[in-house]
Motif scaffolding. Structure first.
Motif, PDB file in Angstrom:
ATOM      1  N   TYR A   8       3.120  14.822  15.704  1.00  0.00           N
ATOM      2  CA  TYR A   8       3.634  16.010  16.374  1.00  0.00           C
ATOM      3  C   TYR A   8       2.716  16.364  17.554  1.00  0.00           C
ATOM      4  N   PRO A   9       2.642  15.483  18.547  1.00  0.00           N
ATOM      5  CA  PRO A   9       1.662  15.663  19.631  1.00  0.00           C
ATOM      6  C   PRO A   9       1.855  16.922  20.448  1.00  0.00           C
ATOM      7  N   ASP A  10       3.097  17.420  20.525  1.00  0.00           N
ATOM      8  CA  ASP A  10       3.360  18.605  21.347  1.00  0.00           C
ATOM      9  C   ASP A  10       3.232  19.915  20.583  1.00  0.00           C
ATOM     10  N   GLU A  11       2.876  19.856  19.322  1.00  0.00           N
ATOM     11  CA  GLU A  11       2.734  21.066  18.515  1.00  0.00           C
ATOM     12  C   GLU A  11       1.468  21.815  18.900  1.00  0.00           C
ATOM     13  N   ASN A  12       1.584  23.139  19.061  1.00  0.00           N
ATOM     14  CA  ASN A  12       0.401  23.942  19.395  1.00  0.00           C
ATOM     15  C   ASN A  12      -0.560  23.968  18.221  1.00  0.00           C
ATOM     16  N   VAL A  13      -1.830  23.790  18.509  1.00  0.00           N
ATOM     17  CA  VAL A  13      -2.860  23.650  17.483  1.00  0.00           C
ATOM     18  C   VAL A  13      -3.449  25.006  17.108  1.00  0.00           C
ATOM     19  N   ARG A  14      -3.740  25.175  15.840  1.00  0.00           N
ATOM     20  CA  ARG A  14      -4.370  26.401  15.345  1.00  0.00           C
ATOM     21  C   ARG A  14      -5.882  26.325  15.547  1.00  0.00           C
ATOM     22  N   ARG A  15      -6.497  27.502  15.573  1.00  0.00           N
ATOM     23  CA  ARG A  15      -7.950  27.563  15.767  1.00  0.00           C
ATOM     24  C   ARG A  15      -8.691  26.753  14.705  1.00  0.00           C
ATOM     25  N   ALA A  16      -8.204  26.808  13.472  1.00  0.00           N
ATOM     26  CA  ALA A  16      -8.852  26.072  12.389  1.00  0.00           C
ATOM     27  C   ALA A  16      -8.805  24.569  12.636  1.00  0.00           C
ATOM     28  N   GLU A  17      -7.670  24.072  13.107  1.00  0.00           N
ATOM     29  CA  GLU A  17      -7.547  22.630  13.313  1.00  0.00           C
ATOM     30  C   GLU A  17      -8.466  22.151  14.427  1.00  0.00           C
ATOM     31  N   PHE A  18      -8.529  22.898  15.536  1.00  0.00           N
ATOM     32  CA  PHE A  18      -9.435  22.464  16.603  1.00  0.00           C
ATOM     33  C   PHE A  18     -10.883  22.493  16.131  1.00  0.00           C
ATOM     34  N   CYS A  19     -11.211  23.481  15.322  1.00  0.00           N
ATOM     35  CA  CYS A  19     -12.575  23.545  14.800  1.00  0.00           C
ATOM     36  C   CYS A  19     -12.879  22.310  13.950  1.00  0.00           C
ATOM     37  N   VAL A  20     -11.914  21.879  13.150  1.00  0.00           N
ATOM     38  CA  VAL A  20     -12.088  20.659  12.355  1.00  0.00           C
ATOM     39  C   VAL A  20     -12.264  19.455  13.275  1.00  0.00           C
ATOM     40  N   MET A  21     -11.465  19.380  14.343  1.00  0.00           N
ATOM     41  CA  MET A  21     -11.577  18.267  15.276  1.00  0.00           C
ATOM     42  C   MET A  21     -12.950  18.241  15.946  1.00  0.00           C
ATOM     43  N   LEU A  22     -13.435  19.411  16.362  1.00  0.00           N
ATOM     44  CA  LEU A  22     -14.751  19.470  17.010  1.00  0.00           C
ATOM     45  C   LEU A  22     -15.854  19.133  16.009  1.00  0.00           C
TER      46      LEU A  22
END
Length: 387
Positions: free
Chosen positions: A119-133
């Motif tokens: 789902y590349p176009d789905e807007n990401v939640r703050r929690a998910e970006f934090c996990v990615m970082l």
């Protein structure tokens, strides 16, 4: 010494690999914007570019494809080979190198690594970006997390049931470790209030810029600018004017930018949990929206008077979302009574506010979602912008 040498090495790689444009005085990022310093930081270092030569799009939400691309570029845009298993990623898409890199380096949360739909176009939640970082930091050997602080965190919205009910249950354990065990204690992700951190809110470009800047400074030791530092941008000569001839309480043109600046200036006097001095005496006691001059009503009127001076009040019941502006008071009836907050920033999904409660203490950084507010009884705004 070893930590500093690793930081210098990575900084050198970043400086060589990223072509940084000269810092632009973004017309949509006034000097008073809460993330202006961080946006300038990442722009000068080529870590994050604007949406055009003179715009940054601070309130624009970011998709999964965008964030994979941002972190790939932050890593120096290393060459990729092979593929990723996602059937919804178009071959040759602009974001494909970032997606392949994020997959192969385990940057995505585990739920995205174990399925064939991204789902590349789905807007990401703050929690998910934090996990990615956090996963990116682990790949660099820079994730100095501290599991012992998880239980000390004050955030009531970091709860399993909230994640589960919103459909993000599989993300919870990773989010807890990334946010509470690493990003929050390391100063990378900040709370949205004294007791909330809004893990399930969609993340904006300004928030990503802030987290990248803090990560670069707090974890990697800071990179050197690769573009000349230009003066801070001045106020936009006509940023959303309301009506010619009207001014804020301090004599500046009545714009949302200037209203924001006058209210946020109060934060230096009344940081979070500081009593504001109740009951508040309004500028015009005969023209005020609330008879009660303490608690949330007193603080709201104090903030509004600081920005609008003696301009008259106007109530709008069940307002359209697009009609809400910086400095407006948003009110609703909750249990056991009513509440009113002061708008500081608005996106398509939520407002960020300052507010107070029965304790008569200022609170900064609260957040209220559009879908929730519009369901509340007696939902209205008190505005002082001329019609």
């Amino acid at each position: 010494m070893r930590k500093r040498m690793m930081s210098v090495l990575l900084c050198t790689v970043l400086a060589v690999s990223l072509a940084a444009p000269a810092f632009a005085a973004y017309r949509d990022v006034p000097a008073s914007h809460w993330a202006a310093g961080d946006i300038q930081y990442v722009t000068e270092r080529g870590l994050f570019n604007g949406t055009s030569p003179d715009t940054f799009g601070p309130s624009t939400e970011m998709s999964r494809a965008m964030l994979a691309t941002v972190l790939h570029r932050y890593a120096g845009s290393p060459a990729v080979s092979g593929s990723a298993p996602y059937v919804d990623v178009t071959v040759g898409a602009w974001y494909m190198p970032g997606v392949i890199w994020a997959y192969q380096n385990g940057v995505f949360p585990s739920v995205n690594l174990s399925r064939t739909l991204l789902y590349p176009d789905e807007n990401v939640r703050r929690a998910e970006f934090c996990v990615m970082l956090y996963n990116f930091a682990k790949s660099l050997g820079k994730a100095n997390d501290d599991p012992s602080v998880i239980t000390q965190a004050p955030f009531t919205d970091m709860a399993w049931d909230r994640f589960s009910m919103a459909g993000f249950g599989p993300l919870y354990s990773e989010a807890e470790a990334a946010i509470l065990g690493w990003a929050w204690p390391m100063g990378i992700m900040e709370g949205t209030s004294a007791t909330t951190i809004n893990p399930l809110g969609t993340i904006t470009r300004a928030e990503v810029a802030a987290m990248l800047a803090r990560f670069d400074r707090n974890i990697l030791g800071g990179t050197e600018p690769t573009a000349p530092v230009l003066p801070e941008p001045g106020p936009d000569p006509s940023p959303l004017p309301t009506d010619n001839g009207y001014t804020t309480a301090d004599g500046k043109p009545l714009t949302e930018e200037n209203v924001w600046a006058t209210i946020v200036a109060l934060k230096e006097i009344y940081p979070t949990n500081t009593p504001y001095g109740a009951p508040y005496v309004p500028n015009n006691p005969l023209d005020r929206p609330y008879s009660n001059c303490d608690a949330c009503a007193g603080w709201a009127m104090k903030c509004s008077d600081a920005a609008f001076g003696d301009l008259p009040w106007r109530r709008v019941n069940n307002p359209h979302w697009e009609d809400i502006r910086t400095g407006d008071l948003v009110q609703f009836r909750n249990t056991p009574g009513g509440h009113v907050v002061v708008v500081l920033e608005k996106t398509d999904e939520y407002i960020k506010v300052t507010e107070s409660g029965i304790h008569n203490k200022a609170i900064w950084g609260g957040q209220y979602f559009k879908w929730w507010l519009e369901k509340q009884p007696d939902y209205a705004i008190q505005t002082r912008y001329p019609e």
